[in-house]
Design a protein around this motif. Sequence first.
Motif, PDB file in Angstrom:
ATOM      1  N   GLU A  98       0.953  -1.255   0.108  1.00 44.86           N
ATOM      2  CA  GLU A  98      -0.102  -0.026   0.029  1.00 44.86           C
ATOM      3  C   GLU A  98       0.850   1.262   0.049  1.00 44.86           C
ATOM      4  O   GLU A  98       0.734   2.021  -0.730  1.00 44.86           O
ATOM      5  N   ALA A  99       1.781   1.362   1.033  1.00 44.88           N
ATOM      6  CA  ALA A  99       2.745   2.495   1.223  1.00 44.88           C
ATOM      7  C   ALA A  99       3.300   2.831  -0.371  1.00 44.88           C
ATOM      8  O   ALA A  99       3.191   4.031  -0.650  1.00 44.88           O
ATOM      9  N   THR A 106       1.057   3.886  -3.093  1.00 48.26           N
ATOM     10  CA  THR A 106       0.235   5.243  -2.756  1.00 48.26           C
ATOM     11  C   THR A 106       1.124   6.271  -2.993  1.00 48.26           C
ATOM     12  O   THR A 106       0.757   7.167  -3.762  1.00 48.26           O
ATOM     13  N   GLU A 107       2.369   6.124  -2.581  1.00 44.78           N
ATOM     14  CA  GLU A 107       3.466   7.144  -2.774  1.00 44.78           C
ATOM     15  C   GLU A 107       3.650   7.096  -4.356  1.00 44.78           C
ATOM     16  O   GLU A 107       3.744   8.265  -4.698  1.00 44.78           O
ATOM     17  N   GLU A 128       0.747   8.924  -6.064  1.00 44.38           N
ATOM     18  CA  GLU A 128       0.742  10.300  -5.577  1.00 44.38           C
ATOM     19  C   GLU A 128       1.677  10.999  -6.278  1.00 44.38           C
ATOM     20  O   GLU A 128       1.451  12.316  -6.633  1.00 44.38           O
ATOM     21  N   VAL A 142      -5.913  -2.502  -6.408  1.00 47.56           N
ATOM     22  CA  VAL A 142      -5.200  -1.233  -5.752  1.00 47.56           C
ATOM     23  C   VAL A 142      -6.537  -0.296  -5.200  1.00 47.56           C
ATOM     24  O   VAL A 142      -6.400   0.113  -3.975  1.00 47.56           O
ATOM     25  N   GLN A 143      -7.538  -0.411  -6.144  1.00 45.34           N
ATOM     26  CA  GLN A 143      -8.765   0.622  -5.772  1.00 45.34           C
ATOM     27  C   GLN A 143      -9.568   0.044  -4.594  1.00 45.34           C
ATOM     28  O   GLN A 143      -9.624   0.749  -3.697  1.00 45.34           O
ATOM     29  N   ILE A 157      -6.722   0.443  -1.701  1.00 46.67           N
ATOM     30  CA  ILE A 157      -6.166   1.888  -1.215  1.00 46.67           C
ATOM     31  C   ILE A 157      -7.498   3.022  -1.180  1.00 46.67           C
ATOM     32  O   ILE A 157      -7.555   3.733  -0.578  1.00 46.67           O
ATOM     33  N   ARG A 162      -8.421   5.112  -3.427  1.00 49.53           N
ATOM     34  CA  ARG A 162      -8.331   6.521  -4.101  1.00 49.53           C
ATOM     35  C   ARG A 162      -7.777   6.178  -5.138  1.00 49.53           C
ATOM     36  O   ARG A 162      -7.573   5.061  -5.745  1.00 49.53           O
ATOM     37  N   PHE A 163      -7.323   7.142  -6.063  1.00 47.67           N
ATOM     38  CA  PHE A 163      -6.782   7.264  -7.115  1.00 47.67           C
ATOM     39  C   PHE A 163      -7.419   6.726  -8.335  1.00 47.67           C
ATOM     40  O   PHE A 163      -6.990   6.599  -9.450  1.00 47.67           O
TER      41      PHE A 163
END
Lengths: 311, 629
Positions: free
Chosen positions: B549-550, B553-554, B557, B577-578, B581, B583-584
């Motif tokens: 995840e981290a 995400t990074e 972003e 992923v959706q 996480i 988002r995105f």
Amino acid sequence: MSAFNAIGEDREVERDEYTPGIEPQATWCPGCGDFGVLKALKGAMADLGKDPEEILLVTGIGCSGKLSSYFDSYGFHTIHGRALPIARAAKLANPELEVIAAGGDGDGYGIGGNHFMHTARENHDFTYIVFNNEIFGLTKGQTSPTSPKGHKSKTQPHGSAKSPIRPLTTALTAGATYAARTAAVNPNQAQEILVEAIEHDGFSHIDFLTQCPTWNKDAKQYVPYVDVQQSDDYDFDVSDRREAADMMQKTEEALYEGEVLTGRFYHEADRPSYGQEKRELGEMPDEPLAERYHDDDYEWERSYDLLDPHK
Amino acid sequence: MTEEIVWRIAGGSGDGIDSTSQNFAKALMRSGLDVFTHRHYPSRIRGGHTYVEVRAGPDDVASRGDGYNFLLALGDSFARNPQEDAYYGNEEAKPLAENLDELREGGVIVYDEGLIDPEEIPDFEERVEENDWNVYPLDLRGMAREKGREVMRNTAGVGATAALLDYDLEHVEDLMEDAMSGEVLEANLEILEAAYQQVKEMEFSHDLRMPTGDHDEEQVLLSGSNAIAFGALDEGCRFISGYPMTPWTEVFTLMSKYLPEMGGVSEQVEDEIAAAALALGASHAGVKAMSGSSGGGFALMSEPLGLAEMTETPVVLIEAMRAGPSTGMPTKPEQSDLEHVLYTSQGDSSRVVFAPGNVMEAYEQTREAFRIAYEYQLPAIVLYDQKLSGELRNVDESFFDREPNPDLGETLTEEELAEAAHHASGKFQRFQHDPDNDKGVSPRSIPGQKGGKFLATGNEHTPEGHISEDPDNRVAQLERRLGKLDTIRDDLDEQEGSHQSYHGPEDADYGILTFGSQQGTVEEAVDRLNEAGHSVKSLGVSGVMPLAEAEITEFLESVDEALVVEMTASAQFRGLVQKEIGRFGPKMNSLLKYNGNPFEPHEIVEGFETIIEGSEPAPTTRFVPAAGD
């Protein structure tokens, strides 16, 4: 010397040692034949002087599967029909463990039928007890693979069109080297057979008739049984396949009409067990595989030493 | 002078295409080149169009290329089946006819005129002219027959290749001497030499030459399947049980070859339920054990997989994906078992899934799967696919110079068991939450140990293993099991070297996200996109459960927009992923391919340009618009 101290120490064992320190509340119905299996197994293990901690009891699902809850040893209560493959691997991983597998007629002859056939043919060295009450008990009384033809249940309201499976002949045909039938109402015979089956070096199958007082009142589970070994009328050579098959046929037909024969039907003493065959082929180490992980001096081979053909 | 050679050998299944290409790749590796192979074969034993590409260059080659530039078309010797009139007529020419689409301009064609008549191929001459191909008909079958046996026409083809590319025969000869002996060797060497000499005397119209390379150290040529098997062995795995299924069979057969020699046990059993159950049984009894399968077989493993989670039995399962659903396309790659592997089996599950991106990662993450499975007492899965399974690449030998790890994880000695907590029933508190152990792991005993008896059960259970439906106990046990995943996530984050692979400039405007075996191809596409003036970087994800995840995400972003590349039709990885996480969504676009062939770099380049610049989709890909559009 074994890395596992519970293994290989001969000593006097009281049958109470196989009873958990506090009696768990048995969920079997009053009068259930499963109590007879538990009693016979405790008696047999005590006769053999087996330390509870060198025993691995692998069970399936259903009332029979709960045997491992009430017998105090290492236990693996697995999933429906899958006790055999788990027991096989445990025995291969550590041949010094005393492995017992147990399941019911639905569990062992239905969903696990494929494993039954293959375990028998491979002749793994452990004992398989099938609680045969001709009914699915824990799911409340459906027709099982050993229910007689015409058996009516909620899932077969017009009566089953299927003939019952013949467990002993199936075991024999598949290649089991020991096959017996006994009954919960005959604990002395059951215990004797269990002792012999556990001592047998190969796959021993026991079709264990267990009455189900709740769901199968019609089955002939309470009739007196004839012990084939005790009766002069049934003289046969227990090591002869053909004669064994003949006797098995008699008991498998008689289970549903007539007097029921119990006892040892087949015992082939000289065929090496699967583990032994594998060892002789160089496909299994002489020492128990599980012990190697406790041996600080063992030198673990690396894949680095296998790289030459890839260069 | 060329930068790279992509040599394609084509023929019928059973004609020795695989072994010939492996040996040729090894010869190229020995001569200092980096190599990478791509294998294409039908689901049949003999006959049918099959090919293997060997890509070789002086620098790191991490994926299949775009098309190829040298075709060795051997003819399908099994195409004619005299007993079966029903067979589709003459297919001997397929190894030539079927491979023309991807042959690059100016490429070289060597075909076996002993088996192939190019007149059977419509417009062959026109295409040759159009594409400026250099065609060399050779009677390879005749040469082989004359000096040995007809099957040795592969050798004649390799000899011709060496002559045409100005490649030193010595490397091939050395390999042959390693691999065979006696009359077979003699005959092959003669055929090789004869073909080489005959072609040397011909006039060439092409200017392709074999590149030269120079390795610093000894190399080994390995497939993804090799790497998985080696990883398992090095992590102390000595028990495997399985049932054959393509492409998982490759790992299974390798382990069955190595294990008996190394004092381990391999079992081929009646079905995949039994296979996974055996691995559990062996692990329960104190051995490091594995099983595995491909999609349909893994479906059967769903029951034992859940049992491993509930009983906290360490086990490693390997899943080699192929195109589905159902039997699908047995010999063609896809990544569409992702959700199957993440979510199969009943209940809230605790399992770990690694999806290695290349041969080295296949080795490392198989080791990691064992380490995690045994340290945390749960099933770990290595998810790969038919592509990674069979592709060969060269790896530094020193990469494998590592210590074995036979550690079973947290098991107690009999002395420790004597001191350990026991239930009033006499049973060891095997499933007790140990307050001193913040990993959520309860140390285990091994059957046979004194003081360690307990009940492992697929039912919910109390600390000593008694079946229980007590609500408080249920919550405590379930939370402890599920909680391990968070600990594992932290553990993996702390490991040296990420399980994710970054490529391209850190400050790029756009990102390509992928998982598993598409990593190398994506990275090559990223290089080309940057060369073409785009600003792109990629993240190849291997940690799919727990999801990285981290890092994802990074990565997301840091970019304006991202392309998610995967071999599924339903964007399963992007969905993951959706889901994880949350988002995105609007940032992610999908590039999907599910026609049975893995991506080629140019498809990703085109896909990127199409999506970012809005041109027409390429025919072999499907573009899913960004969520939220």
